[in-house]
Design an enzyme around this catalytic site. Structure first.
Site, short mmCIF file in Angstrom:
data_model
loop_
_atom_site.label_atom_id
_atom_site.label_comp_id
_atom_site.label_asym_id
_atom_site.label_seq_id
_atom_site.Cartn_x
_atom_site.Cartn_y
_atom_site.Cartn_z
N ASP A 80 56.48 25.79 90.24
CA ASP A 80 56.01 26.37 91.59
C ASP A 80 56.58 27.47 91.77
O ASP A 80 57.87 27.54 92.15
CB ASP A 80 56.51 25.18 92.69
CG ASP A 80 55.98 25.49 94.11
OD1 ASP A 80 55.20 26.74 94.15
OD2 ASP A 80 56.16 24.81 94.78
N HIS A 105 52.48 24.60 92.23
CA HIS A 105 52.92 24.17 93.55
C HIS A 105 51.91 22.97 93.68
O HIS A 105 52.36 22.14 94.66
CB HIS A 105 52.20 25.18 94.27
CG HIS A 105 52.56 24.98 95.84
ND1 HIS A 105 53.80 24.59 96.39
CD2 HIS A 105 51.59 24.79 96.83
CE1 HIS A 105 53.51 24.25 97.75
NE2 HIS A 105 52.29 24.51 98.12
N SER A 159 54.55 21.50 100.77
CA SER A 159 53.95 22.72 101.20
C SER A 159 54.08 23.11 102.91
O SER A 159 55.22 22.70 103.44
CB SER A 159 52.43 23.17 100.78
OG SER A 159 52.10 24.24 100.57
#
Lengths: 199, 377
Positions: free
Chosen positions: B314, B347, B148
């Site tokens: 995701d 995610h 991320s």
């Protein structure tokens, strides 16, 4: 088919940049890295195989040769290898075009559908051929576009693709294919190996 | 906030020119380490944390008493194996666990900086953390890794310091924050700023935190970290400790109760202003900008080996955006591997127990370390 790897290895110059399209679990890449000083990458469609390759530290990208070769610039590799995968594509002609765009040269190997054992299966049994090299049945085969050595030879000729080298492999024996022995080689060879280039 | 006096810190004396134009110096950077640096100093991995992470990637976080955010991936025998690697993780500047951030006390006024803290970027975060290499006298890292926002820092690090890491592992990230990403972050910021307690960021003086706003920001963000399928499987329309709906606005559904809980525990460990600053840094992230839209140029000078990882479910940083990084690397013939891992966990997959991901990463790191640093011909 370790013999196939050896032939491919001999066709590739050291220090060259190579892409193995449809590299499976990375066996050929590993073989080439162990036997040659070479800069090599792989492209593979199966997640499991890609994970397997990356686990060995091999630089492999998940992707489909029919769509994902577009990301590589023209002539970004000295050689692009397509080992026994051409028959599995929906559009083999497009893939060959991409191989020759991305690579300065391409090495294509094909399981020969013209081999006498294959011919006999269909001729005598009347069923779709199932052999050691082509073990699938008609309903579960991944092979969409089988071809013979002769087919590929003619294909290259018609499309202005230059064949630098064409080799036949049968029972670990390697021989040259040329126009005069094409008929015979097409009958007795299990695998055809071609080093090609756009004319 | 809890006592931050005990966390490890380096004080960065050298001035750091921030992207916003301000210069900072003599500022703290809090960090933690795992495993041992070997004699050759070639086994170090710098891990970058995500939006709400911190330096306590593994083990028990001594400030929050919670398990470290990357406990599944980092530790003895795990993907980032501390028997083998020396792992460093720092709290980003702008964060709230000891690094220079909005909750740092301004020595001039003796008050918390709050919104007097300068706007920072991913680039600033990475430049600050680069000082850790000097501190540990590490010439070259074995790897930089993160998911991320951590992945964005990985990309920025290689771009800024092309030959300071042998391997780069950006996970579930992007090279350029999308309109959707910015929109979702803006939603969170507006929730915080709409809370009457926020007081233009100077809430510390009033001793009332904008907890409600921060909780709503977290709730909204939390939804984006999960997949629709994952949510449906876990919660569906299940009711929360009741047999029937109550015709009111209580948390009838388990998903509501779950989100409220996520919001409420988050405010105990995170600072609202940090949330504003760090989401802003993510929104400003566009690695292509400096290179006229050509991402390849960001990595042109680097010989680093890349391993890009995305996850099927995701939708916050989808595979297509991760693949763009791969495409940019391929365009310059960089050494890159890429896989999209199958997972229903959205995610958050990179933080969770996703065996295909963890095993592949573990084996990749150990075989690559062997090939680069241990193999003898």
């Amino acid at each position: 088919m370790k013999k196939e790897y050896k032939i491919i290895s001999e066709l590739i110059q050291s220090e060259s940049k190579t892409l193995d399209v449809g590299c499976g679990n990375g066996e050929l890449i590993k073989y080439l890295l162990e036997n040659k000083t070479i800069n090599i990458r792989g492209l593979e469609i199966s997640k499991k195989n890609v994970q397997n390759c990356l686990s060995k530290g091999l630089p492999v990208i998940e992707g489909n040769a029919e769509n994902d070769l577009t990301q590589f610039p023209d002539h970004s590799f000295d050689y692009v290898i397509l080992s026994q995968t051409l028959q599995a594509f929906l559009r083999p002609e497009k893939v060959i075009g991409e191989l020759l765009r991305v690579g300065k040269k391409a090495i294509v190997t094909i399981p020969n559908f013209g081999h006498w054992k294959v011919r006999i299966e269909l001729l005598l049994k009347g069923t779709m051929p199932v052999t050691e090299n082509l073990p699938h049945e008609w309903h579960n085969t991944p092979n969409l576009h089988m071809c013979t050595i002769k087919d590929f030879f003619n294909f290259c000729e018609k499309r202005n693709i230059e064949i630098f080298k064409s080799l036949a492999l049968n029972k670990e024996k390697i021989t040259n294919i040329n126009k005069s022995n094409l008929k015979y080689k097409n009958l007795i060879s299990e695998l055809g190996i071609f080093l090609i280039n756009r004319k | 906030m809890n006592d931050l006096g005990k966390v490890k810190k380096i004080i960065i004396k050298n001035p750091l020119k921030l992207d916003c134009g301000k210069e900072i110096s003599n500022f703290p950077l809090a960090y933690e380490t795992y495993g041992k640096l070997n004699e050759k100093k070639d086994n170090a991995i710098l891990v970058f944390h995500a939006l709400t992470g911190d330096q306590f990637a593994s083990g028990t976080n001594p400030v929050t008493n919670k398990e470290g955010w990357w406990s599944h991936a980092l530790g003895s025998g795990k993907a980032l194996d501390t028997e083998k690697f020396f792992v460093i993780c720092a709290n980003v500047i702008g964060g709230c666990l000891g690094s220079y951030g909005p909750n740092t006390i301004d020595t001039k006024t003796n008050k918390l900086l709050g919104t007097n803290f300068p706007i920072i970027t991913i680039n600033d975060m990475v430049n600050a953390q680069y000082n850790l290499l000097d501190f540990f006298k590490i010439e070259k890292l074995f790897a930089v890794a993160g998911g991320s926002m951590g992945g964005m820092q990985v990309l920025q690090f290689v771009s800024n310091f092309p030959n300071k890491a042998q391997v780069a592992v950006p996970i579930a990230c992007t090279a350029s924050h999308s309109a959707q990403n910015i929109a979702l972050n803006e939603l969170g910021r507006q929730a915080i700023m709409a809370d009457g307690n926020w007081q233009n960021g100077l809430y510390a003086e009033k001793e009332k935190n904008p907890d409600k706003g921060l909780a709503v920001a977290r709730m909204a963000a939390h939804i984006t970290y999960l997949s629709k399928k994952g949510l449906q499987e876990k919660f569906g329309r299940k009711l929360q400790e009741r047999d029937n709906i109550k015709f009111g606005f209580d948390a009838d559904f388990q998903i509501e109760s779950y989100l409220r809980y996520q919001g409420s525990v988050f405010v105990d460990r995170f600072d609202a202003n940090s949330y504003l600053y760090i989401t802003r840094a993510m929104d400003y992230f566009d690695l292509t900008k400096k290179f006229n839209g050509n991402l390849s140029k960001a990595f042109e000078k680097s010989k680093t080996k890349f391993f890009v990882i995305s996850f099927t479910s995701d939708w916050l940083y989808p595979t297509s955006e991760n693949r763009d990084i791969v495409i940019a690397l391929n365009a310059i013939g960089a050494d890159v591997g890429f896989v999209e891992i199958k997972s229903d966990k959205g995610h958050d997959s990179f933080l969770l127990n996703v065996p295909d991901f963890l095993n592949t990463l573990k084996n990749y790191l150990s075989s690559t370390y062997f090939n680069l640093n241990e193999k003898r011909i």
